[in-house]
Design a protein around this motif. Sequence first.
Motif, short mmCIF file in Angstrom:
data_model
loop_
_atom_site.label_atom_id
_atom_site.label_comp_id
_atom_site.label_asym_id
_atom_site.label_seq_id
_atom_site.Cartn_x
_atom_site.Cartn_y
_atom_site.Cartn_z
N SER A 16 0.84 -1.20 0.00
CA SER A 16 0.00 0.00 0.00
C SER A 16 0.87 1.25 0.00
CB SER A 16 -0.92 0.00 1.23
OG SER A 16 -1.77 1.13 1.20
N ARG A 17 0.55 2.16 -0.91
CA ARG A 17 1.17 3.48 -0.94
C ARG A 17 0.05 4.51 -0.94
NH1 ARG A 17 5.24 2.22 -6.02
NH2 ARG A 17 6.08 0.25 -5.21
N ARG A 18 0.43 5.75 -1.00
CA ARG A 18 -0.58 6.81 -0.88
C ARG A 18 -1.61 6.74 -2.00
NH1 ARG A 18 -1.42 12.24 -2.09
NH2 ARG A 18 0.39 12.31 -3.47
N ARG A 19 -1.19 6.51 -3.23
CA ARG A 19 -2.11 6.49 -4.36
C ARG A 19 -2.16 5.14 -5.06
NH1 ARG A 19 -3.91 11.53 -5.72
NH2 ARG A 19 -4.63 10.73 -7.74
N LEU A 20 -1.58 4.12 -4.42
CA LEU A 20 -1.55 2.79 -5.03
C LEU A 20 -1.68 1.71 -3.96
CD1 LEU A 20 -1.00 0.87 -7.47
CD2 LEU A 20 1.44 1.10 -6.93
N LYS A 21 -2.64 0.82 -4.16
CA LYS A 21 -2.78 -0.37 -3.32
C LYS A 21 -2.63 -1.60 -4.21
CE LYS A 21 -5.96 1.81 0.00
NZ LYS A 21 -7.32 1.75 0.60
N THR A 22 -1.89 -2.58 -3.74
CA THR A 22 -1.63 -3.77 -4.54
C THR A 22 -2.08 -5.02 -3.79
OG1 THR A 22 0.31 -2.68 -5.50
CG2 THR A 22 0.12 -5.06 -5.82
N GLU A 23 -2.94 -5.80 -4.45
CA GLU A 23 -3.42 -7.07 -3.89
C GLU A 23 -2.91 -8.21 -4.76
OE1 GLU A 23 -5.22 -7.55 -1.19
OE2 GLU A 23 -5.76 -5.48 -0.67
N PHE A 24 -2.48 -9.31 -4.12
CA PHE A 24 -1.96 -10.47 -4.84
C PHE A 24 -2.91 -11.66 -4.68
CE2 PHE A 24 1.54 -7.76 -3.61
CZ PHE A 24 2.37 -7.75 -4.73
N ASP A 25 -2.97 -12.48 -5.73
CA ASP A 25 -3.74 -13.73 -5.69
C ASP A 25 -5.20 -13.46 -5.31
OD1 ASP A 25 -4.11 -16.48 -5.91
OD2 ASP A 25 -3.56 -16.86 -3.82
N VAL A 26 -5.85 -12.61 -6.08
CA VAL A 26 -7.23 -12.19 -5.79
C VAL A 26 -8.22 -13.15 -6.47
CG1 VAL A 26 -8.91 -10.34 -6.02
CG2 VAL A 26 -6.49 -9.79 -5.68
N PRO A 27 -9.16 -13.75 -5.72
CA PRO A 27 -10.17 -14.62 -6.32
C PRO A 27 -11.19 -13.80 -7.10
CG PRO A 27 -10.58 -14.39 -3.97
CD PRO A 27 -9.27 -13.70 -4.25
N ILE A 28 -11.53 -14.24 -8.30
CA ILE A 28 -12.46 -13.50 -9.16
C ILE A 28 -13.38 -14.49 -9.88
CG2 ILE A 28 -11.02 -11.47 -9.56
CD1 ILE A 28 -10.10 -12.74 -12.17
#
Length: 209
Positions: free
Chosen positions: A55-67
């Motif tokens: 997580s950064r101020r203008r960027l959040k990163t999620e890994f291995d997301v179920p869809i």
Amino acid sequence: MYSEDDLLMISALQHLLFCPRQCALIHLEQQWTENRLTAEGRILHERVHTAGKESRRRLKTEFDVPIRSLQLGLIGRTDVVEFHLQDDGNWVPFPVEYKRGRPKKDDSDRVQLCAQAMCLEEMLDRDVPVGALFYGQKKRRVEVVFDQALRQTTIETAARLHALFAAKITPPPQYSRACESCSFLETCLPHTAGTRDKVSKYMNKVVSS
């Protein structure tokens, strides 16, 4: 609209576009053989999927997301979904798919990524206009715009995948240069495809004479 019981793996789209027979061997017959290329690809994905979250101020990163998408009848997991903060305060999803090799000439990787985007749109009720493919050999991202043409190809490919599963028939082998890098080369034996056809025609001729 598909039910939860009808959902097929998103990764099968890439397999189908690469080779319908390979797709059927993996997803219908539940076969799997590994070579150096598939092993390297598996290790790359395992590393990405265990990265956690950032997580950064203008960027959040999620890994291995179920869809999943009931419209397409697909289910799976993303390698990475970045959420970019816009000036209006909304977070826009940006899927990233990791590939071991280099950019392909066909649409197989782009269709797989587009399917992920369409799943995210359905689940989050938010437009996903663009994503990226990260190629390990080149160590760079290739941006993919999810335009109407690519979306239509993705819809049609998903329909073809469901038709393949409904038919429950593994297509016969057809040799191409791509076969040489396929882990199923020794199982599929595509070099013998022409020989099999000739033998079949000969036997039919003998039986009918």
